[in-house]
Design a protein around this motif. Structure first.
Motif, short mmCIF file in Angstrom:
data_model
loop_
_atom_site.label_atom_id
_atom_site.label_comp_id
_atom_site.label_asym_id
_atom_site.label_seq_id
_atom_site.Cartn_x
_atom_site.Cartn_y
_atom_site.Cartn_z
N UNK A 1 0.96 -1.35 0.03
CA UNK A 1 -0.13 -0.01 -0.06
C UNK A 1 0.82 1.28 -0.04
N UNK A 2 2.04 1.05 0.75
CA UNK A 2 2.82 2.38 0.90
C UNK A 2 3.46 2.57 -0.65
N UNK A 3 4.12 1.53 -1.39
CA UNK A 3 4.43 1.61 -2.74
C UNK A 3 3.45 2.25 -3.66
N UNK A 4 2.15 1.76 -3.58
CA UNK A 4 0.97 2.24 -4.60
C UNK A 4 0.76 3.80 -3.96
N UNK A 5 0.96 4.30 -2.74
CA UNK A 5 0.58 5.57 -2.45
C UNK A 5 1.75 6.46 -3.12
N UNK A 6 3.15 6.17 -3.14
CA UNK A 6 4.22 6.74 -3.62
C UNK A 6 4.01 6.66 -5.31
N UNK A 7 3.67 5.82 -5.71
CA UNK A 7 3.29 5.46 -7.26
C UNK A 7 2.14 6.50 -7.74
N UNK A 8 1.23 6.52 -7.00
CA UNK A 8 0.11 7.34 -7.22
C UNK A 8 0.60 9.07 -7.16
N UNK A 9 1.72 9.32 -6.28
CA UNK A 9 2.16 10.63 -6.12
C UNK A 9 3.01 11.02 -7.25
N UNK A 10 3.38 9.89 -8.17
CA UNK A 10 4.37 10.03 -9.46
C UNK A 10 5.61 9.79 -9.24
N UNK A 11 5.98 8.90 -8.38
CA UNK A 11 7.28 8.39 -8.02
C UNK A 11 7.58 7.58 -9.14
N UNK A 12 9.24 7.59 -9.54
CA UNK A 12 9.43 6.78 -10.59
C UNK A 12 10.04 5.49 -10.47
N UNK A 13 10.58 5.50 -9.26
CA UNK A 13 11.37 4.02 -8.76
C UNK A 13 10.87 3.85 -7.35
N UNK A 14 10.51 2.61 -7.27
CA UNK A 14 10.00 2.17 -5.88
C UNK A 14 11.24 1.28 -5.56
N UNK A 15 11.75 1.94 -4.35
CA UNK A 15 12.82 1.15 -3.55
C UNK A 15 12.49 0.56 -2.30
N UNK A 16 12.38 -0.94 -2.15
CA UNK A 16 11.99 -1.49 -0.97
C UNK A 16 13.29 -1.63 -0.21
N UNK A 17 13.45 -1.17 0.96
CA UNK A 17 14.67 -1.02 1.78
C UNK A 17 14.38 -2.05 3.11
N UNK A 18 13.13 -2.64 3.04
CA UNK A 18 12.92 -3.05 4.48
C UNK A 18 13.33 -4.64 4.72
N UNK A 19 13.65 -5.39 3.49
CA UNK A 19 14.20 -6.60 3.78
C UNK A 19 13.37 -7.63 3.85
N UNK A 20 11.91 -7.49 3.99
CA UNK A 20 10.97 -8.58 4.24
C UNK A 20 11.21 -9.65 3.03
N UNK A 21 10.91 -11.01 3.41
CA UNK A 21 10.89 -11.76 2.07
C UNK A 21 9.44 -11.59 1.21
N UNK A 22 9.72 -11.72 0.09
CA UNK A 22 8.68 -11.83 -0.80
C UNK A 22 8.02 -10.30 -1.11
N UNK A 23 8.52 -9.29 -0.65
CA UNK A 23 7.85 -7.94 -0.90
C UNK A 23 8.30 -7.40 -2.30
#
Ligand SMILES: NCc1[nH]cc(CCC(=O)O)c1CC(=O)O
Ligand SMILES: [Mg+2]
Length: 357
Positions: free
Chosen positions: A179-201
């Motif tokens: 949901x956080x990634x979708x929120x950022x994409x909605x705002x116009x973000x070009x690159x989503x960079x998951x830094x959390x290290x959860x498996x499968x994200x």
């Protein structure tokens, strides 16, 4: 020429000339056929044989955003780095564009009153990151904007995920990160960079982006991210240093491991990562090299806050030549195989590159 361990085999037994010389040597001279110093004799000769170059295209500039107006607040443990209000972020975005830096990265300092156990401010479409993305994209649509996905700037406990009974929950966290990634994409973000290290994200985020019309949004995965002491100044900058309970070793990697980094990267590529990252940088150059050689993917490296602080702090004390140490550290990443570098030195390095230095 056959090469073994980086040395031509033919050279190993024949470093000296065989037979009689025409011109006799001065008594102090070594009779060397090969003198590697010839290629270093002058600046033009060094330029001619140089193997790696740093360009402004290699740089991603991380920035810290804070609430307020027309304010720049220094980060004590990162001399030269400031937290910027949204209007000032736009000014630095302009500077990035002018310096031909292709992409910037955004990290928020969230007001303590907005932090909670679940990091719910991460999902606010009007949070500081989303405001910044919109403001930047309005003025500089051609500048790349990368947004970090993780909950630590928003949680009261400073962890990247949700907690129950002292444990970081994996799958429940991934649902929030999506949901956080979708929120950022909605705002116009070009690159989503998951830094959390959860498996499968990565897979979960890719699927959600594709299902919601964000098929063009890229994913740069912090694929091999180590539990590191070098993140300290960053946690000061985003205000999570004091609140962090315990450490992040149940999700970030053990610094003693190398094969494990390849398995992590392989998974993220299989799940749809467009680019992968190794983090921190300087103590992990061997990992950068292995990842690049193994997967031939666009491979990034993060010269993190503690690395910045070491160089900037030593330079401020005149213990090292800061400008030279910066450029040396950055070309070191190129030499290790990195395609790009996230570094707080980005504007300084870009200025130096543009000045032809
Ligand atoms: N997940 C958040 C995140 N994203 C980037 C960094 C560190 C960056 C730096 O030190 O410059 C961290 C810190 C952490 O994992 O604790
Ligand atoms: Mg992983």
């Amino acid at each position: 020429m056959a090469i073994k361990f980086g040395r031509p085999i033919e050279m190993r037994d024949a470093p000296r000339r065989q037979g009689e010389r025409q011109t006799p040597l001065a008594s102090s001279s070594l009779d060397l056929t090969v003198r590697p110093r010839r290629n270093r004799k002058s600046e033009w000769a060094r330029r001619l044989v140089r193997e790696n170059v740093l360009t402004t295209d290699d740089l991603i500039w991380p920035m810290f955003v804070v609430d307020g107006h027309n304010t720049r607040t220094p980060v004590a443990s990162m001399p030269g780095v400031e937290r910027l209000t949204v209007d000032q972020i736009v000014r630095d975005a302009e500077r990035a564009a002018r310096l031909d830096i292709p992409c910037i990265a955004l990290f928020p300092f969230t007001e303590p009153s907005l932090r909670d156990e679940e990091g719910s401010e991460a999902l606010n479409p009007d949070n500081l990151v989303c405001q910044s993305v919109r403001a930047i994209k309005r003025e500089f649509p051609d500048l790349g904007v990368l947004c970090d996905v993780a909950l630590d700037p928003f949680t009261s406990h400073g962890h990247d995920g949700l907690i129950a009974d002292g444990k970081i929950l994996n799958d429940e966290t991934v649902a929030v990160l999506v949901r956080q990634a979708l929120t950022q994409a909605e705002a116009g973000c070009d690159i989503i960079a998951p830094s959390d290290m959860m498996d499968g994200r990565v897979g979960a985020i890719r699927e959600a982006l594709d299902d919601n019309g964000f098929g063009e949004v890229q994913i740069m995965s912090y694929a091999a991210k180590y539990a590191s002491a070098f993140y300290g100044p960053f946690r000061d900058a985003i205000g999570s240093a004091k609140t962090l309970t315990g450490d992040k070793r149940t999700y970030q990697m053990d610094s003693a491991n190398s094969d494990e980094a390849l398995r992590e990267v392989e998974l993220d590529i299989a799940e749809g990562a467009d680019m992968v990252m190794v983090k921190p940088g300087m103590p992990y150059l061997d990992i950068v090299r292995r990842v690049k050689d193994t997967f031939a993917m666009p491979t990034f490296v993060y010269q993190v806050s503690g690395e910045y602080a070491m160089i900037a702090g030593a330079a401020a004390n005149s213990w090292i030549d800061g400008e030279r140490a910066i450029m040396e550290s950055l070309v070191g990443f190129k030499r290790a195989g990195a395609d790009g570098i996230l570094t707080y030195f980005a504007p300084k390095a870009a200025e130096k590159i543009k000045a032809g230095a």
